[in-house]
Design a protein around this motif. Structure first.
Motif, PDB file in Angstrom:
ATOM      1  N   TRP A 239      33.481   3.045 -25.184  1.00  0.00           N
ATOM      2  CA  TRP A 239      33.297   4.462 -24.888  1.00  0.00           C
ATOM      3  C   TRP A 239      32.605   4.688 -23.550  1.00  0.00           C
ATOM      4  N   ASN A 240      31.858   3.708 -23.075  1.00  0.00           N
ATOM      5  CA  ASN A 240      31.253   3.844 -21.746  1.00  0.00           C
ATOM      6  C   ASN A 240      32.319   3.915 -20.669  1.00  0.00           C
TER       7      ASN A 240
ATOM      8  N   ASP B 122      34.800   7.468 -21.899  1.00  0.00           N
ATOM      9  CA  ASP B 122      34.164   8.776 -21.808  1.00  0.00           C
ATOM     10  C   ASP B 122      32.692   8.625 -21.426  1.00  0.00           C
TER      11      ASP B 122
ATOM     12  N   ASP C  34      30.765  10.327 -19.612  1.00  0.00           N
ATOM     13  CA  ASP C  34      29.995  11.572 -19.560  1.00  0.00           C
ATOM     14  C   ASP C  34      29.929  12.284 -20.907  1.00  0.00           C
ATOM     15  N   LYS C  35      30.486  11.639 -21.939  1.00  0.00           N
ATOM     16  CA  LYS C  35      30.448  12.190 -23.302  1.00  0.00           C
ATOM     17  C   LYS C  35      31.002  13.619 -23.363  1.00  0.00           C
ATOM     18  N   LYS C  36      32.159  13.805 -22.767  1.00  0.00           N
ATOM     19  CA  LYS C  36      32.809  15.114 -22.790  1.00  0.00           C
ATOM     20  C   LYS C  36      33.587  15.342 -24.087  1.00  0.00           C
TER      21      LYS C  36
ATOM     22  N   SER D 142      33.804  15.550 -27.997  1.00  0.00           N
ATOM     23  CA  SER D 142      32.839  15.814 -29.058  1.00  0.00           C
ATOM     24  C   SER D 142      32.731  14.608 -29.987  1.00  0.00           C
ATOM     25  N   GLU D 143      31.606  14.517 -30.644  1.00  0.00           N
ATOM     26  CA  GLU D 143      31.277  13.322 -31.427  1.00  0.00           C
ATOM     27  C   GLU D 143      32.325  13.003 -32.487  1.00  0.00           C
TER      28      GLU D 143
ATOM     29  N   ARG E 242      34.967  10.696 -31.257  1.00  0.00           N
ATOM     30  CA  ARG E 242      34.536   9.426 -30.661  1.00  0.00           C
ATOM     31  C   ARG E 242      34.178   8.433 -31.772  1.00  0.00           C
TER      32      ARG E 242
ATOM     33  N   LYS F 256      42.169   6.535 -21.900  1.00  0.00           N
ATOM     34  CA  LYS F 256      41.361   7.401 -21.041  1.00  0.00           C
ATOM     35  C   LYS F 256      42.240   8.347 -20.237  1.00  0.00           C
TER      36      LYS F 256
ATOM     37  N   ASN G  50      41.542  11.889 -22.298  1.00  0.00           N
ATOM     38  CA  ASN G  50      40.265  12.408 -21.832  1.00  0.00           C
ATOM     39  C   ASN G  50      40.388  12.987 -20.422  1.00  0.00           C
TER      40      ASN G  50
ATOM     41  N   ASN H  77      37.973  17.543 -26.114  1.00  0.00           N
ATOM     42  CA  ASN H  77      37.340  17.762 -24.822  1.00  0.00           C
ATOM     43  C   ASN H  77      37.481  19.250 -24.515  1.00  0.00           C
TER      44      ASN H  77
END
Length: 354
Positions: A107-108, A111, A113-115, A117-118, A121, A282, A286, A304
């Motif tokens: 996930w690093n 995403d 920037d953690k755009k 939602s949880e 992910r 990605k 995303n 997103n």
């Protein structure tokens, strides 16, 4: 003499091939993308696959499946992994993760920037798109002076008469039954996790059973039945409603008590092109502009929220995760069904046969 001539000829051929090869770049290994085919696969190919290959040089090879979890299992058991990206919808992602059939996602990289939602992910899957299982209904069949507003009305055959249709599965229907019986959408799984809650749901299903004229199995059935007027109220995937409206069919959707679900995608364990698969995930799921393109072609949304910047505001209201819709619904609990599906399904099958 002949031998020497053959050897020299072979050597010259090898040298020529090497010289040609020096100026040719080998094609990149493809990303093998498995999906359920149809319009969805065509859309992903157009919006993601073709531009991905142009940008990265990595071709995307699409293959169709109608039972991904079974094929993931076979590929893992035989150590012959054919897919780089696989659909893992519903409880499939739980089952596959528990059996160590999926690669953990980075996930690093996907995403940072953690755009997203949880909820989208997951350790071994990305929530590629969100869709809802909701009630679609014929607006011209709602009695004059009344407003149809959800599951209590679906069960209210006196004030809202007419043929109805539900999917032939306990999944979602038991949640809908509890909501019709007064349970708040956010609390359905807390209630359904108990024997008393399951008994309550099946008791509520008893009330509507005789009014279900069709127990549908294919996603094409509800829109067809609504279009012909064979049913007035039916559960359906939200994306099936907009095309009916575009054709002039007097139909609308009720978001109240609908189930928000996800189309998940994962990388199978030991995938041949894990790196390419990560890049594709990605690239496709995303990128807010690309997600908006997908949503314009199919009325499903993503996790997103920046996607909404690229959509017409009125059209955006037709999507499951739009702010005015999302709080009316509940999130489908894949873990609950992975744990309880077998015994509840057996009870459902007996109930249907009564």
């Amino acid at each position: 003499m002949k031998l020497k001539l053959y050897s020299r000829t072979l050597s010259c051929g090898v040298l020529a091939a090497m010289a040609l090869g020096a100026g040719v770049s080998h094609a990149a290994d493809p990303v093998v993308f498995a999906s359920y085919g149809g319009v969805w696969a065509d859309t992903i190919k157009e919006v993601c696959g073709v531009p991905f290959e142009k940008e990265t040089g990595i071709p995307v090879q699409t293959v169709a499946t109608d039972n991904s979890i079974a094929q993931i299992r076979i590929q893992q058991m035989t150590k012959n992994v054919q897919w780089d990206i696989a659909p893992t919808e519903g409880d499939a992602v739980v089952i596959a993760t528990e059996n160590d059939w999926l690669e953990p996602l980075d996930w690093n990289y996907i995403d940072p920037d953690k755009k997203i939602s949880e909820v989208g992910r997951m350790p071994t899957a990305i929530g590629a798109v969100a869709y809802s299982v909701a009630i679609a209904y014929r607006t011209d069949k709602v009695p004059e002076g009344r407003t149809f507003s959800g599951w209590k009305d679906f069960w209210n055959v006196k004030d809202f008469p007419g043929p109805r249709s539900l999917r032939n599965t306990p999944v979602e229907n038991l949640e809908f039954a509890l909501i019709a019986d007064g349970v708040a959408p956010a609390e359905v799984y807390e209630v359904l996790a108990t024997k008393e809650g399951q008994d309550r749901a099946f008791k509520k299903m008893d009330e509507i059973k005789d009014h279900i004229t069709v127990w549908w199995a294919s996603g094409q059935q509800p829109p067809q039945m609504l279009a012909t007027g064979n049913v007035y109220y039916a559960t359906t995937f939200n994306g099936r409603v907009a095309p009916l409206q575009a054709e002039g069919v007097p139909v609308d959707i009720s978001w109240d008590g609908a189930a928000i679900e996800m189309s998940n995608y994962s990388i199978p364990k030991h995938a041949k092109n894990k790196e390419g698969a990560l890049k594709f995930i990605k690239f496709c799921w995303n990128d807010p502009e690309r997600l908006a393109q997908i949503a314009k072609k199919l009325p499903y949304s993503s996790f997103n929220e920046e996607m909404y910047q690229y959509l017409d505001p009125e059209y955006a209201k037709k999507l499951p995760t739009h702010p005015q819709n999302v709080d009316k619904q509940f999130n489908y609990n894949a873990e609950f069904w992975a744990k309880n599906r077998k015994q509840i399904q057996a009870r459902w099958d007996r109930w249907r046969m009564k």
